[in-house]
Design an enzyme around this catalytic site. Sequence first.
Site, PDB file in Angstrom:
ATOM      1  N   GLY A 113     -19.129   2.114  12.681  1.00  0.00           N
ATOM      2  CA  GLY A 113     -18.099   3.126  12.921  1.00  0.00           C
ATOM      3  C   GLY A 113     -18.480   4.452  12.328  1.00  0.00           C
ATOM      4  N   THR A 114     -19.270   5.194  13.034  1.00  0.00           N
ATOM      5  CA  THR A 114     -19.707   6.453  12.477  1.00  0.00           C
ATOM      6  C   THR A 114     -20.414   7.222  13.573  1.00  0.00           C
ATOM      7  OG1 THR A 114     -21.016   7.425  10.733  1.00  0.00           O
ATOM      8  CG2 THR A 114     -21.935   5.543  11.795  1.00  0.00           C
TER       9      THR A 114
END
Lengths: 341, 238
Positions: A120-121
């Site tokens: 998640g980035t």
Amino acid sequence: MALQDLCGFKDSFLNSRWNFPASHRMAQEDTSMLFGKRTRDISSRGLSWSNSESPLHLYIPAAEYLSESPIQFGQINPNTAPYHITPLHQDSTLPFLSFPPGFPPSSSPSVPLPFPMSHGTTTLAFMFQGGVIAAADTRSSCNGLVACPASQKILPVHSHLVGTTSGTSADCALWKRILARELRLYQLRHGRRLSTAGAAKLLAHMLHPFKGTELCVAATLCGWDGGEVETCPLDRLYYVCSDGTRLQGALFSVGSGSPYAYSVLDGGVRWGLTVEEAISLAREAVYRATHRDAYSGNCVDVYHITSHGWTRRDREELREERLWRKVGQNLVLNLHLSCFL
Amino acid sequence: TMFATQVYGDNGKMKEYHYTGPVEHRFSPYSFNGGTVLAVAGEDFAIVASDTRLSEGYSIHSRDSPKCYKLTDTTVIGCSGFHGDCLTLTKIIDARLKMYKHSNNKCMTSGAIAAMLSTILYGRRFFPYYVYNIIGGLDEEGKGAVYSFDPVGSYQRDTYKAGGSASAMLQPLLDNQIGFKNMEGVQHLPLNQEKAVQLVKDVFISAAERDVYTGDALRICIVTKDGIKEETVPLRKD
């Protein structure tokens, strides 16, 4: 040594020389695994770690004991003991596990795996005539909650090497530390810095024993080898992943926001960009990704690596940017409207 | 990047009320014992506060089980999550502190304790300590420092942090009141000790209202250069 045994703390120097002279056999419920760097050889009876420099001692639970019923849990029985304090006496009474069938216990569901999230980035890196640009957002999320809105995802490894991190924060932080230490040792032993390609290979090989476990590291290593004139100008950017991937390339974007970043970057990256253009392109890519991806957001960090080392741009809050652009958009709309009227 | 999550801890929280079909139960080595911990760093002080309720599922095991542990004269750690792992972890940290003191003839600084805790937690990467840690103390220059951790050892230095069961409720409130975030036209006043202590009390009273695992009493440890002062404040007991 009672204190040290309690903590499972083994001074690696003492440990290898006098406690584990020949071979360290892995028992069925083996707990502490010494992670040797390069010189391990799999002997016929198990594993022998002849290199005493172990960056990390890791406790690997074997699947079997965790599926025991609570009645037997914790009783001191060589076959079912969850951990043994003095691994010296294991010898003949304990069956051992020959590496690697029982290890790592990845497919067993006994210890529940962490939440299966994609990375998640948004991180990205590309190279151009003026060096390498690395950019990332700063949001660390945890199961839907923003655990930290101001985390650092681009970690400098040494003066000429920077790594972007994606995956589990703890894994990335620790493996970067280990990589920095190993590179420094290499530099001290051989009198020169290890190249980016070498660092990528080293990281990939260090992560290889953990393939299949929950370890999740997806890093792009951006560096500059050599002095003012590069020996190999194409060799500055590598992508290393804990599933074993190691790729050399000119442009990488990693994370849940990477599709959005790729679309912006593919439209704009050329070898001949100036430094300002490259930086603003990287910011734009991260900004677009944070706009559309829920797991990316907050600020953007930009690093620029040249022959003199890396330099860092000040962290920028993207919310003001968004407001400014909205104001700009409104102005443009008003202008258009006034033209038509 | 992702911090390791709370997935381990669904045992011990309230289960499904209605029968949803046959379920296979496995023995789980973890349990969730609740509790909230909070730390704030000031100019020359640090505050670590925790509630004192120890719960499991629908029961309360104890109303007097504080989660702040004193490590050195300048450092306090707050641990919430699975109580068994909290106890073992604090024992291990105490032992390592003693070893450091004996071999280096000085006490560990807050930053050093934080780095050590990170490696202790990561050593159990594949069977983690189910503990959310926050360290509060004074750094070498005498300024307040707060270090927050996730269960597998990722950490960073902050000015304020809430951890534990009510952390999701408390952190936005702290962002607003201490970090002055999301407020327009407000003066950024530095926090003094009395205001910080009052804020911590108010924040925990709010948490006890809305989180079932938080309550009973509040234990506040205030770390200054003169030592560690402890205060206990009653909270809702229901």
